[in-house]
Design a protein around this motif. Structure first.
Motif, short mmCIF file in Angstrom:
data_model
loop_
_atom_site.label_atom_id
_atom_site.label_comp_id
_atom_site.label_asym_id
_atom_site.label_seq_id
_atom_site.Cartn_x
_atom_site.Cartn_y
_atom_site.Cartn_z
N ALA A 1 0.83 -1.21 0.00
CA ALA A 1 0.00 0.00 0.00
C ALA A 1 0.86 1.26 0.00
N ALA B 1 -3.43 1.74 -1.62
CA ALA B 1 -4.40 0.70 -1.28
C ALA B 1 -5.51 0.59 -2.32
N ASN B 2 -5.97 1.73 -2.85
CA ASN B 2 -7.05 1.69 -3.84
C ASN B 2 -6.62 0.98 -5.12
N ALA B 3 -5.40 1.22 -5.55
CA ALA B 3 -4.91 0.56 -6.77
C ALA B 3 -4.78 -0.94 -6.55
N MET C 1 -6.52 -2.83 -4.37
CA MET C 1 -7.86 -3.41 -4.30
C MET C 1 -8.52 -3.48 -5.67
N THR C 2 -8.34 -2.43 -6.48
CA THR C 2 -8.88 -2.43 -7.84
C THR C 2 -8.29 -3.57 -8.65
#
Length: 88
Positions: free
Chosen positions: A40, A45-47, A49-50
């Motif tokens: 992360a 973290a968003n990348a 999870m995506t």
């Protein structure tokens, strides 16, 4: 009951998921938080999870189509075409 290829594939995936989760938790849980924090920090973290969600979705869709194709044309034809796909 009567299930088509898509339903059989979905049920097989659910059973496989339920059988493999305990082993993953036992093996990976001790290092999960450390590895997650490192990833992360580097990628966000968003990348992550995506990418995880999209990878899982496309893997499922690809395999569901392959399973349905095999049910439609037969295992031997599917195997020959899959081998030819890898050669070509």
């Amino acid at each position: 009951k009567n299930m088509d290829a898509a339903n059989v594939y979905a049920v097989m995936n659910i059973i496989s998921f339920c059988c493999s989760v305990p082993f993953v938790v036992v093996q990976e849980l001790p290092t999960l938080s450390q590895v997650w924090e490192e990833a992360a920090a580097e990628h966000g973290a968003n990348a992550i999870m995506t990418n995880i969600l999209l990878s899982g979705f496309f893997f499922y869709i690809y395999n569901e189509f392959a399973f349905a194709f095999t049910a439609h044309v037969g295992a031997v034809t599917s195997s020959v075409l899959n081998t030819a796909k890898r050669v070509i």
